[in-house]
Design a protein around this motif. Structure first.
Motif, PDB file in Angstrom:
ATOM      1  N   PHE A  56      23.320 -43.065   2.373  1.00  0.00           N
ATOM      2  CA  PHE A  56      22.995 -42.836   3.586  1.00  0.00           C
ATOM      3  C   PHE A  56      24.124 -42.778   4.503  1.00  0.00           C
ATOM      4  N   TYR A  57      25.292 -43.288   3.992  1.00  0.00           N
ATOM      5  CA  TYR A  57      26.298 -43.057   4.935  1.00  0.00           C
ATOM      6  C   TYR A  57      27.066 -41.839   4.629  1.00  0.00           C
ATOM      7  N   LEU A  58      27.037 -41.238   3.377  1.00  0.00           N
ATOM      8  CA  LEU A  58      27.502 -40.006   3.135  1.00  0.00           C
ATOM      9  C   LEU A  58      26.733 -38.852   3.905  1.00  0.00           C
ATOM     10  N   LEU A  59      25.266 -39.006   3.847  1.00  0.00           N
ATOM     11  CA  LEU A  59      24.636 -38.179   4.457  1.00  0.00           C
ATOM     12  C   LEU A  59      24.984 -38.136   5.953  1.00  0.00           C
ATOM     13  N   ALA A  60      24.886 -39.359   6.543  1.00  0.00           N
ATOM     14  CA  ALA A  60      25.362 -39.450   8.126  1.00  0.00           C
ATOM     15  C   ALA A  60      26.790 -38.928   8.294  1.00  0.00           C
ATOM     16  N   GLY A  61      27.531 -39.045   7.451  1.00  0.00           N
ATOM     17  CA  GLY A  61      28.751 -38.283   7.638  1.00  0.00           C
ATOM     18  C   GLY A  61      29.033 -37.048   7.696  1.00  0.00           C
TER      19      GLY A  61
END
Length: 253
Positions: A176-181
């Motif tokens: 999720f952090y990767l996609l949000a980034g």
């Protein structure tokens, strides 16, 4: 209903007491005011900065992105934390249904996000009203603030709060952090133009053009406005429905 309200009260109170919440607000306000304070130098750089509508358009479209994604990362651990601390099993042991638990969390996250974005907006607008010696009534500022809350901040809050809570509960939080980034980079790197904006822009999509448009390009692509609105609402409400329908999220149903 009482159980949902108790969850909302606890979650909202807990988030508002977090130091990180006010830290993100402070950083976003600092960047926003450095970039958009209506000083002589900034007005010379941005010819429309003295106009209230343009000022709001700019702080939401550009600096509001920092607030939105900062709040998204703060909210992203709410369901995983309940798993680790044993709060979720405790809820499951009580006569509480899955829908009540999820709705309480989502409602609190939405109210929290809406509160912080509105505080960010109101502080900026207050500074502009005091600093710019224009013959503009306070009622005009109030109307603009209400308009941007309805047309932009509420859809943004739905997207941020719902997706931030739901997706980490359905996937590895690091993913999720990767996609949000990646989404943040796409949003931050977009340069405004007279053409229709991409529908996936969170704060600078064509919804914000309902507040202000460039005098040389006064036309509004309402198809793009609707696409931007639908993207924000579908990602928000759609993600919550996915979590509600996920069988293994609660008990082995």
């Amino acid at each position: 209903m009482r159980k949902v309200l108790s969850i909302i009260h606890y979650e909202y109170k807990m988030q508002m007491k977090r130091f990180a919440t006010w830290g993100i607000l402070f950083v976003a306000l600092l960047i926003s005011l450095l970039d958009n304070f209506p000083s002589a130098a900034n007005i010379a750089r941005l010819e429309f900065l003295s106009q209230p509508a343009y000022f709001i358009f700019r702080i939401i479209g550009f600096d509001g992105l920092i607030m939105a994604f900062g709040l998204m990362f703060l909210l992203s651990n709410r369901f995983p934390v309940d798993e680790k601390t044993g709060v979720k099993p405790l809820m499951m042991a009580s006569p509480m249904r899955k829908g009540q638990y999820i709705m309480g969390k989502l409602a609190a996250a939405f109210i929290y996000t809406l509160t912080m974005l509105c505080v960010f907006l109101i502080i900026n607008v207050s500074v502009h009203y005091i600093a710019v010696p224009l013959d503009v009534s306070i009622m005009e500022y109030i109307v603009l603030v209400c308009k941007v809350i309805i047309t932009s901040i509420i859809p943004i809050s739905i997207f941020v709060s719902f997706s931030a809570l739901v997706f980490p509960a359905m996937m590895d939080i690091r993913l999720f952090y990767l996609l949000a980034g990646i989404l943040f980079v796409f949003n931050a790197s977009y340069v405004n133009s007279a053409d229709a904006s991409p529908f996936y822009l969170i704060t600078s999509g064509d919804l914000i053009r309902l507040i202000w448009v460039h005098p040389k390009y006064p036309q509004i692509d309402y198809g793009s406005v609707w696409a931007n609105l639908i993207f924000l609402l579908v990602c928000g409400f759609g993600s919550s429905l996915l979590l509600i329908m996920k069988r293994k999220f609660w008990r082995a149903e």
